[in-house]
Design an enzyme around this catalytic site. Structure first.
Site, short mmCIF file in Angstrom:
data_model
loop_
_atom_site.label_atom_id
_atom_site.label_comp_id
_atom_site.label_asym_id
_atom_site.label_seq_id
_atom_site.Cartn_x
_atom_site.Cartn_y
_atom_site.Cartn_z
N ASN A 1 0.88 -1.18 0.00
CA ASN A 1 0.00 0.00 0.00
C ASN A 1 0.91 1.23 0.00
O ASN A 1 1.32 1.71 1.05
CB ASN A 1 -0.89 -0.03 1.26
CG ASN A 1 -1.82 1.16 1.36
OD1 ASN A 1 -1.68 2.15 0.67
ND2 ASN A 1 -2.79 1.06 2.25
N THR B 1 -3.36 -6.44 1.06
CA THR B 1 -2.43 -5.33 1.25
C THR B 1 -2.55 -4.80 2.67
O THR B 1 -3.51 -5.11 3.38
CB THR B 1 -2.70 -4.20 0.23
OG1 THR B 1 -1.60 -3.28 0.26
CG2 THR B 1 -4.00 -3.45 0.53
N CYS B 2 -1.58 -4.00 3.06
CA CYS B 2 -1.62 -3.39 4.40
C CYS B 2 -2.64 -2.28 4.46
O CYS B 2 -2.93 -1.62 3.46
CB CYS B 2 -0.25 -2.81 4.76
SG CYS B 2 1.03 -4.04 5.03
N THR B 3 -3.19 -2.07 5.63
CA THR B 3 -4.04 -0.91 5.90
C THR B 3 -3.71 -0.49 7.32
O THR B 3 -3.04 -1.22 8.06
CB THR B 3 -5.53 -1.24 5.70
OG1 THR B 3 -6.30 -0.05 5.83
CG2 THR B 3 -6.03 -2.30 6.65
#
Length: 247
Positions: free
Chosen positions: A138, A229-231
């Protein structure tokens, strides 16, 4: 005595100034490195897109593999392509023997903060598994999987529910049925299942976690793809998007 104190204070001020200068130089270096990586990755992406466009083929006459031949000369690890409508997500997908290398290397195998979009090493590159997982960073500059955060908005999901993910042989479309935020304790990246019942339980669980009702049913007969994905809602938060193959 007073003179020594002044001298000591002078040294402290000088040392503090040098420390601030070093921090400033380091921050400039990090920002410059990030900007350069972003520029380099976008340049590579444009190059790869042009490679595909410069080699059009008629689907009915030529295998999908021919589209990828110029790209495979750049990197033999390429196993497919993922594209998400109305986002910047339009990248080749690579796969190697672990899930670490392409976190830190671009499509040309050069070190990169942005990494690459890559398939889980446990998956079959021919997309024969029940759950195929694709990872991407991200990135703050909007590249890689950054735009997937748009799926946190229900309206965006409704308007962009179908995505494309193709391997070297087949063009494939996938319909999103679940979007949610989770931590890494939840094993949403399973690739193997004991039997149909085990897989069906998994599908029910990830469907029930969805932020929105997508009106899309999924069953044990379906293959799915998972985009991850990262958040940043909390520590080790992940955005998981699950889509089933449209047959």
């Amino acid at each position: 005595m007073q003179g020594k104190k002044k001298k000591l204070m002078g040294y402290c001020k000088k040392g503090f100034f040098i420390l601030l200068l070093m921090i400033l130089v380091y921050n400039i270096y990090i920002i410059s490195l990030y900007a350069w990586n972003s520029y380099a990755n976008e340049k590579i992406k444009d190059e790869l897109l042009s490679q595909r466009k410069d080699n059009p083929v008629e689907e009915s006459k030529v295998e999908n593999l021919e589209k990828f031949e110029p790209l495979l000369k750049i990197n033999e690890d390429i196993v497919g392509w993922v594209q998400v409508p109305n986002t910047k997500v339009n990248y080749p997908v690579v796969k190697t023997t672990d899930n670490d290398f392409y976190l830190h290397h671009n499509i040309k195998k050069e070190k990169s903060v942005a990494g690459s979009i890559f398939m889980d090493y446990r998956n079959n590159e021919n997309v024969e598994d029940r759950n195929t997982i694709i990872y991407g960073h991200n990135m703050k500059d909007g590249s890689m999987f950054k735009d997937l955060v748009n799926y946190k908005k229900q309206e965006f999901l409704k308007e962009n529910q179908t995505i494309e993910f193709s391997n070297l042989k087949d063009e494939m479309q996938w319909m999103i049925f679940s979007v949610y935020i989770t931590d890494t304790n939840f094993n949403y990246i399973r690739t193997k299942f004991v039997d149909d019942e085990d897989y069906e339980r998994f599908l029910n669980e990830i469907s029930s976690k969805s932020m929105y009702d997508t009106q899309t049913n999924v069953s044990k007969e379906d293959q799915i793809v998972t985009l991850s994905t990262c958040t940043y809602e909390f520590k080790n938060a992940r955005l998981a998007i699950h889509a089933k193959r449209v047959k």
